[in-house]
Design a protein around this motif. Structure first.
Motif, mmCIF file in Angstrom:
data_model
loop_
_atom_site.group_PDB
_atom_site.id
_atom_site.type_symbol
_atom_site.label_atom_id
_atom_site.label_comp_id
_atom_site.label_asym_id
_atom_site.label_seq_id
_atom_site.Cartn_x
_atom_site.Cartn_y
_atom_site.Cartn_z
ATOM 1 N N LEU A 91 -21.663 29.069 38.686
ATOM 2 C CA LEU A 91 -21.447 29.648 40.005
ATOM 3 C C LEU A 91 -20.016 30.139 40.116
ATOM 4 N N GLY A 92 -19.846 31.433 40.364
ATOM 5 C CA GLY A 92 -18.503 31.981 40.476
ATOM 6 C C GLY A 92 -18.517 33.496 40.347
ATOM 7 N N PHE A 93 -17.335 34.051 40.304
ATOM 8 C CA PHE A 93 -17.157 35.502 40.174
ATOM 9 C C PHE A 93 -17.391 35.894 38.712
ATOM 10 N N PRO A 94 -18.367 36.764 38.423
ATOM 11 C CA PRO A 94 -18.667 37.103 37.030
ATOM 12 C C PRO A 94 -17.508 37.858 36.370
ATOM 13 N N VAL A 95 -17.132 37.414 35.185
ATOM 14 C CA VAL A 95 -16.060 38.085 34.448
ATOM 15 C C VAL A 95 -16.488 38.411 33.017
ATOM 16 N N GLY A 96 -17.757 38.220 32.710
ATOM 17 C CA GLY A 96 -18.259 38.506 31.374
ATOM 18 C C GLY A 96 -19.750 38.743 31.414
ATOM 19 N N SER A 97 -20.343 38.944 30.241
ATOM 20 C CA SER A 97 -21.764 39.282 30.160
ATOM 21 C C SER A 97 -22.668 38.059 30.161
ATOM 22 N N GLN A 98 -22.121 36.887 29.883
ATOM 23 C CA GLN A 98 -22.921 35.677 29.800
ATOM 24 C C GLN A 98 -22.903 34.918 31.137
ATOM 25 N N PRO A 99 -23.985 34.188 31.454
ATOM 26 C CA PRO A 99 -24.068 33.493 32.747
ATOM 27 C C PRO A 99 -22.925 32.515 33.003
ATOM 28 N N HIS A 100 -22.418 31.903 31.919
ATOM 29 C CA HIS A 100 -21.363 30.903 32.114
ATOM 30 C C HIS A 100 -19.973 31.532 32.243
ATOM 31 N N GLN A 101 -19.887 32.830 32.069
ATOM 32 C CA GLN A 101 -18.580 33.501 32.121
ATOM 33 C C GLN A 101 -18.266 33.906 33.570
ATOM 34 N N VAL A 102 -17.902 32.889 34.335
ATOM 35 C CA VAL A 102 -17.610 33.066 35.757
ATOM 36 C C VAL A 102 -16.301 32.359 36.088
ATOM 37 N N VAL A 103 -15.683 32.773 37.182
ATOM 38 C CA VAL A 103 -14.519 32.087 37.738
ATOM 39 C C VAL A 103 -14.880 31.653 39.151
ATOM 40 N N PRO A 104 -15.112 30.361 39.373
ATOM 41 C CA PRO A 104 -15.427 29.894 40.724
ATOM 42 C C PRO A 104 -14.286 30.199 41.692
ATOM 43 N N ILE A 105 -14.635 30.680 42.877
ATOM 44 C CA ILE A 105 -13.648 31.055 43.891
ATOM 45 C C ILE A 105 -13.607 29.947 44.932
ATOM 46 N N VAL A 106 -12.503 29.199 44.937
ATOM 47 C CA VAL A 106 -12.383 28.001 45.785
ATOM 48 C C VAL A 106 -11.048 28.012 46.521
ATOM 49 N N PRO A 107 -10.954 28.677 47.643
ATOM 50 C CA PRO A 107 -9.755 28.527 48.471
ATOM 51 C C PRO A 107 -9.674 27.095 49.011
ATOM 52 N N GLY A 108 -8.470 26.691 49.366
ATOM 53 C CA GLY A 108 -8.313 25.332 49.872
ATOM 54 C C GLY A 108 -7.065 25.160 50.696
ATOM 55 N N ALA A 109 -7.010 24.038 51.391
ATOM 56 C CA ALA A 109 -5.836 23.669 52.176
ATOM 57 C C ALA A 109 -5.745 22.157 52.222
ATOM 58 N N VAL A 110 -4.527 21.681 52.430
ATOM 59 C CA VAL A 110 -4.287 20.236 52.454
ATOM 60 C C VAL A 110 -3.603 19.853 53.759
ATOM 61 N N LEU A 111 -3.766 18.588 54.096
ATOM 62 C CA LEU A 111 -3.070 18.026 55.255
ATOM 63 C C LEU A 111 -2.157 16.891 54.803
ATOM 64 N N PHE A 112 -1.201 16.568 55.657
ATOM 65 C CA PHE A 112 -0.211 15.540 55.323
ATOM 66 C C PHE A 112 -0.707 14.192 55.819
ATOM 67 N N ASP A 113 -1.007 13.288 54.872
ATOM 68 C CA ASP A 113 -1.424 11.925 55.220
ATOM 69 C C ASP A 113 -0.769 10.888 54.310
ATOM 70 N N LEU A 114 0.286 11.283 53.607
ATOM 71 C CA LEU A 114 0.894 10.402 52.609
ATOM 72 C C LEU A 114 1.318 9.041 53.148
ATOM 73 N N PRO A 115 1.816 8.918 54.395
ATOM 74 C CA PRO A 115 2.240 7.585 54.865
ATOM 75 C C PRO A 115 1.102 6.581 55.022
ATOM 76 N N ARG A 116 -0.152 7.033 55.037
ATOM 77 C CA ARG A 116 -1.273 6.110 55.225
ATOM 78 C C ARG A 116 -1.680 5.416 53.934
ATOM 79 N N SER A 117 -1.160 5.846 52.808
ATOM 80 C CA SER A 117 -1.494 5.242 51.517
ATOM 81 C C SER A 117 -0.225 4.757 50.822
ATOM 82 N N THR A 118 -0.400 3.860 49.877
ATOM 83 C CA THR A 118 0.705 3.495 49.004
ATOM 84 C C THR A 118 1.146 4.735 48.236
ATOM 85 N N TRP A 119 2.453 4.913 48.103
ATOM 86 C CA TRP A 119 2.949 6.130 47.459
ATOM 87 C C TRP A 119 2.344 6.298 46.066
#
Length: 330
Positions: A91-119
């Motif tokens: 599953l991803g953006f096709p970049v070749g002729s074979q089914p496995h030749q894809v680049v999955p497109i996964v944007p993301g973002a993070v939130l700040f929660d570092l003080p809630r866990s041990t460093w």
């Protein structure tokens, strides 16, 4: 719970660790068949991945998943696990002729929660992979996934979701509620966005009594989330949904989009329903009016998702929850 997965083709999965020095996690919004993607980022402290790719003028039109994670910048590594999971399924953006030749497109973002866990305890690629493994149309809210270590003002934040139907189109939102601003009027116990409640969905009676704001809080936060619909939209039109989602965020917390927040809302449009074609002048353009109705819904469902995230959260990482301050509401 109902919410963003009411949009056909959208799945949600969580993975988290709680206890023994951990209070963090990852949430993945999967669209296995792909969806047009967009993003709107506000606030002064963003942590993001692949957001430039979502600009309307750039090549890739559709994404395969959105990764939301705790762990601040370290948590961006969770998206690597999402990419691996998708690649194993071709599953991803096709970049070749074979089914496995894809680049999955996964944007993301993070939130700040570092003080809630041990460093040093923060999400990695295995969190993203496990969240994909758990993805389904039914998912939990509250202190789960990316909401595990979330804090909203003085209270525990969490994952919330909501949806609404506009004509033939379903609009849903998922929010990881982790804002620097407060979400509640401490004089009454009523969330700022409570006016958007539909048919008693929050399941509580607002206390109407003052509550003492806990003293422990942090000024490093960031609310992240996704608005999804099953309309056929361009990237530019999908971005209008993301912009509207930020309006919903601003209705739910005060202040919003501060220098200490990196508020980021993604939009996904799966394409099942065509909007009317625009005809005539802008004033009577049917497509613009239909899009505007979806944007209005996006603001409402994101605000409702924020309230659900607040009310469903349970104490973790040394932060008390709404239900601890106003237990009689439940």
């Amino acid at each position: 719970m109902s919410g963003i997965t009411d949009v056909p083709g959208v799945l949600v999965g969580h993975h988290q660790r709680l206890g023994d020095g951990w209070a963090t996690g990852t949430t993945v919004v999967l669209v296995p068949d792909g969806a047009t993607g967009a993003v709107d980022q506000r606030g002064g402290a963003p942590g993001t991945r692949e957001t430039n790719l979502l600009e309307p003028e750039n090549l890739v039109q559709r994404v395969n998943a959105v990764c939301l994670s705790g762990g601040s910048a370290y948590g961006l590594a969770a998206a690597d696990g999402v990419v691996r999971w998708l690649a194993e399924r071709n599953l991803g953006f096709p970049v070749g002729s074979q089914p496995h030749q894809v680049v999955p497109i996964v944007p993301g973002a993070v939130l700040f929660d570092l003080p809630r866990s041990t460093w040093g305890n923060r999400p990695d690629a295995d969190f993203g992979y496990a969240a994909c493994e758990a993805a389904s149309a039914t998912f939990a809210s509250g202190t789960v996934g990316a909401g595990s270590g979330a804090v909203v003002g003085s209270l525990k934040g969490g994952i919330g979701s909501a949806s609404e139907v506009v004509g033939d189109v379903t609009v849903g939102a998922l929010a990881a509620v982790n804002a620097s601003g407060e979400a509640v009027d401490f004089a009454t116990g009523r969330p700022f966005a409570a006016d958007h409640e539909v048919d008693g969905e929050f399941g509580v009676r607002w206390p109407g009594r003052p509550g003492e704001a806990p003293s422990a809080r942090t000024d490093l936060n960031t609310t992240i989330g996704v608005v999804a619909c099953d309309a056929a939209l361009s990237k530019a039109e999908a971005r209008r949904l993301a912009v509207a989602g930020q309006d919903g965020l601003a209705r739910a917390v005060r202040p919003a989009h501060t220098m200490f927040d990196g508020d980021t809302v993604f939009a996904l449009a799966t394409g099942a329903h065509e909007l009317p074609a625009t005809a005539g002048t802008f004033a009577d353009g049917q497509r613009a009016a239909a899009l505007d109705a979806l944007c209005s819904a996006a603001a409402r469902v994101f605000a409702r998702a924020m309230v659900h995230g607040l009310l469903s959260a349970t104490a973790a990482g040394g932060v008390v929850a709404y239900r601890d301050v106003w237990p009689e509401a439940f």
